[in-house]
Enzyme design. Structure first.
Site, mmCIF file in Angstrom:
data_model
loop_
_atom_site.group_PDB
_atom_site.id
_atom_site.type_symbol
_atom_site.label_atom_id
_atom_site.label_comp_id
_atom_site.label_asym_id
_atom_site.label_seq_id
_atom_site.Cartn_x
_atom_site.Cartn_y
_atom_site.Cartn_z
ATOM 1 N N THR A 212 0.825 -1.198 0.000
ATOM 2 C CA THR A 212 0.000 0.000 0.000
ATOM 3 C C THR A 212 0.868 1.259 0.000
ATOM 4 O OG1 THR A 212 -1.596 -1.236 1.317
ATOM 5 C CG2 THR A 212 -1.922 1.142 1.146
ATOM 6 N N MET A 330 0.808 -2.480 3.931
ATOM 7 C CA MET A 330 -0.020 -3.070 4.966
ATOM 8 C C MET A 330 0.416 -4.515 5.207
ATOM 9 S SD MET A 330 -4.178 -2.705 4.832
ATOM 10 C CE MET A 330 -4.264 -0.954 4.508
#
Length: 393
Positions: A212, A330
């Protein structure tokens, strides 16, 4: 044994038909619970502050605030797995690529017409996407806890001191991590052995892992490099149909050659190989030359390609000739692999918290004890450049 709590889902879509259908269809799955629906992000936030969802299903075109803007704000304030589901998200859509770059876990393209029939037929795939997104997320369940109001600016986060964490034993359990029921890199290749620590000197090989926030970060890092840089291999979590166009975009921005990796591609100075979506990227050595293999296999650390697989393969192939960099993302993919790289003598770095969109992967790598230094995003290109030749060490 008590069943795990259901995955809490928020549906944000300006179509009342879509909201109603998703709520009805997902109610048929025992492990997924729609905790609320909303016609736009502003209204959704009022509900989310009461009970924060584990996964968000998000449309793109909505009144008051579009989905991409809301996605960026979510990632900047309270990172949460987001699945984009929109008629504007076709496989080759620039909007879909933008959503992935902004941090969406996955993108589902729904048709302009026949939405009811599409969702009824795709409910199994949608539920699977929700489960996968949940696994990729931070894993916290803080329902009912008030969260800071989302703003247009990214809050200043505390900077982590670049201190190496205490040693932590790495457990390998038949290819999967007990309790989490997920495969480790053991499912693809064996752990490094004592013979993998020292390798005769060769050109350096740099491995980068990101998730991410990674697309923008990689644009910045690779955009500052030229053909004098060391050979680089990259895993960016991204669906299969987007990695080629992503590599092509990076090639236009960088002075180095950037391409989607193909089986048996040679790693060369001035060349950056991007792992293809849906396949693991493994580094091999033949004499003084390094090359890559693209392999099938299960999801490792819940991803394919997996950073853990790439880092382990480079630890085994290059040992102290390797450089590992773990960036914004993430989850914890890459944490074990970076520890293995460090144990084999590689130089290892993590992006710092202040410059990360999501500090999950770097934080876990630091906690695992495999990070030698922590750097802001602005400094990563310069660190890579210093490994262009051994004379610069």
């Amino acid at each position: 044994m008590n069943a795990p709590p259901a995955i809490r889902v928020m549906v944000i879509d300006d179509s009342s038909v879509v909201r109603q259908l998703m709520q009805q269809l997902l109610a048929q799955t025992a492990d997924i619970r729609v905790i609320g629906t909303a016609p736009d992000p502003v209204f959704a936030l009022r509900k989310m502050h009461q009970e924060w969802p584990d996964v968000i299903l998000l449309d793109i075109e909505m009144p008051r605030m579009d989905g991409i803007t809301f996605l960026r704000q979510i990632m900047a304030t309270r990172p949460t797995p987001v699945i984009m589901c929109s008629a504007r998200a076709g496989d080759s859509s620039q909007v879909a690529a933008e959503a992935l770059a902004a941090g969406a876990v996955s993108v589902i393209a729904r048709p302009q017409l026949g939405v009811r029939e599409f969702l009824q037929e795709a409910v199994v795939e949608l539920a699977s996407a929700i489960r996968t997104a949940m696994q990729a997320g931070p894993g916290s369940r803080n329902g009912g806890v008030a969260t800071p109001a989302l703003t247009r600016s990214v809050p200043q986060l505390s900077r982590l001191s670049p201190v190496k964490a205490a040693s932590r034993e790495i457990l390998h359990d038949a290819g999967w991590t007990s309790g989490l029921q997920r495969y480790t890199a053991d499912a693809v290749l064996n752990p490094p052995g004592p013979e993998d620590g020292y390798r005769p000197p060769t050109a350096r090989v740099v491995a980068i892992g990101a998730s991410t926030g990674g697309p923008q970060a990689l644009e910045q890092v690779l955009g500052r490099l030229d053909r004098r840089c060391p050979g680089i291999v990259v895993v960016q979590h991204m669906p299969q149909r987007f990695t080629r166009s992503f590599a092509e975009r990076l090639h236009r921005l960088s002075g180095a050659e950037v391409k989607e990796a193909e089986h048996l591609d040679v790693i060369l100075p001035g060349r950056v190989l991007i792992a293809p979506g849906g396949k693991h990227l493994v580094v091999r050595r033949d004499g003084l030359q390094y090359y890559v293999e693209t392999l099938e296999g299960p999801l490792v650390s819940r991803h394919k390609p997996s950073v853990d697989v790439l880092f382990r393969s480079l630890a085994k192939a290059a040992g102290s000739n390797a450089v590992g960099i773990i960036m914004t993302g993430m989850g914890d993919d890459g944490a074990r692999g970076m520890r293995e790289m460090a144990d084999c003598g590689a130089a290892t770095y993590a992006q710092d918290e202040a410059s990360s969109v999501v500090f999950g992967m770097p934080k876990e790598a630091i906690h695992m004890g495999g990070v030698g230094d922590v750097l802001p995003l602005d400094n990563i290109s310069a660190v890579i450049e210093k490994y262009a030749s051994r004379e610069s060490q």
